[in-house]
Enzyme design. Structure first.
Site, short mmCIF file in Angstrom:
data_model
loop_
_atom_site.label_atom_id
_atom_site.label_comp_id
_atom_site.label_asym_id
_atom_site.label_seq_id
_atom_site.Cartn_x
_atom_site.Cartn_y
_atom_site.Cartn_z
N GLU A 208 -5.17 -5.07 10.66
CA GLU A 208 -4.24 -4.18 10.59
C GLU A 208 -4.43 -3.58 12.01
OE1 GLU A 208 -2.33 -3.05 6.76
OE2 GLU A 208 -4.03 -1.73 7.00
N HIS B 90 -9.20 0.89 4.82
CA HIS B 90 -8.08 1.22 5.55
C HIS B 90 -8.15 2.00 6.63
CE1 HIS B 90 -4.00 2.50 6.36
NE2 HIS B 90 -3.57 1.27 5.68
N GLY C 270 2.90 -1.19 4.37
CA GLY C 270 3.11 0.26 3.91
C GLY C 270 4.33 0.74 3.78
N GLY C 271 4.79 1.20 4.73
CA GLY C 271 6.25 1.99 4.29
C GLY C 271 7.20 1.15 3.79
N SER D 50 3.29 -2.30 10.36
CA SER D 50 4.94 -2.23 10.48
C SER D 50 5.60 -3.49 9.91
CB SER D 50 5.18 -1.69 11.82
OG SER D 50 4.78 -0.53 12.04
N GLU E 75 -6.75 4.37 8.00
CA GLU E 75 -6.48 6.00 7.73
C GLU E 75 -7.67 6.27 6.94
OE1 GLU E 75 -2.66 5.62 5.43
OE2 GLU E 75 -2.02 5.07 7.20
N ASN F 34 0.88 -1.32 -0.14
CA ASN F 34 -0.01 -0.07 0.00
C ASN F 34 0.88 0.81 0.03
OD1 ASN F 34 -1.78 1.98 0.51
ND2 ASN F 34 -2.16 1.47 2.82
N TRP F 35 1.04 1.86 -1.16
CA TRP F 35 1.85 3.07 -1.36
C TRP F 35 1.22 4.31 -0.66
CZ3 TRP F 35 3.72 2.50 -6.86
CH2 TRP F 35 4.69 1.33 -7.14
N LYS F 36 -0.10 4.31 -0.20
CA LYS F 36 -0.69 5.52 0.15
C LYS F 36 -0.63 6.76 -0.55
CE LYS F 36 0.45 3.56 4.70
NZ LYS F 36 0.13 3.68 6.07
N GLY G 242 2.56 2.18 10.67
CA GLY G 242 3.42 3.33 10.53
C GLY G 242 4.00 3.73 11.75
#
Ligand code: PEP
Length: 225
Positions: free
Chosen positions: A150, A84, A207-208, A186, A86, A6-8, A156
């Site tokens: 998640e 998600h 993610g990151g 993470s 977010e 997930n590149w956000k 994150g």
């Protein structure tokens, strides 16, 4: 095993192409990338499955800023992330809108990664089980849908759920919904194998660490072994 990145809100079309040119995908694992909307077209047709990060429930209409499932399909997109944390925390996503988005995406022929997970406050209050039950109840049953667990406190933050804690939450989800369950929060090259060897963990939503082609490839390799 399925590993999704997930590149956000990172990577425009140019960075998307450079990533995909240098990413070495291992065999034996399903790999998905989820770029922002404006980079989807650049990602399609380069050998990996491409999912959007959200999808609206209407096919078209007066919904400024939204994108529909038929529009994604026209681009060649394979699926979408829905719900998600977010989106839930920052953009007013509810269990009901998650249900609507999942149903519309699946009906149109997209695959779906539907996200669930408790906040730190909910975990500390002993509400994890109730939250997961409520969120999972809103997610439709469908062969083209997987759930991502998640825990919000692990997204994150560098705080990863222990493999045992992930296993326990995945077991709860699988009792409620007969589907594959990915772990997200993470995930990094150095913890991916320990998480993905848990029997109820069917892959990862990253993610990151999915933004760098080498670290994402290392996580994908951990899913194979
Ligand atoms: C995510 O965005 O779905 C996620 C799990 O992020 P991170 O891996 O950075 O915690």
């Amino acid at each position: 095993m399925l590993v999704a990145g997930n590149w956000k809100m990172f990577k425009g079309p140019q960075e998307t192409v450079s990533f995909l040119e240098s990413f070495e995908a291992p065999a034996g694992v399903e790999i998905v990338v989820c770029p922002p909307f404006t980079s989807l077209a650049a990602a399609v047709g380069r050998g990996l499955a491409v999912y959007a990060q959200n999808v609206h429930w209407a096919a078209e209409g007066a919904f400024t800023g939204e994108i529909s499932a038929p529009m994604l399909l026209e681009l060649g997109v394979d699926g979408a992330i829905v719900g998600h944390s977010e989106r839930r925390q920052l953009f007013g996503e509810t269990d009901e809108t998650v249900r609507l988005r999942c149903e519309a995406a699946l009906d149109a022929g997209l695959r779906v990664i539907a996200c669930v997970g408790e906040t730190e406050t909910e975990r500390e209050a002993g509400e994890t089980d109730a939250v997961l039950r409520r969120q999972v109840a809103a997610i439709p049953r469908h062969d083209a849908l997987v759930i991502a667990y998640e825990p919000v406190w692990a997204i994150g933050t560098g705080k990863t759920a222990t493999p045992e804690l992930a296993q326990e939450a995945h077991e709860t989800i699988k009792e409620l919904h007969d589907t594959r369950v990915l772990y997200g929060g993470s995930v990094k090259p150095d913890n991916a194998a320990a998480l993905m060897t848990q029997p109820a963990v069917d892959g990862a939503l990253v993610g990151g660490a999915s933004l760098d082609p080498d670290s994402f490839a290392e996580i994908c390799r951990a899913a194979v072994s």
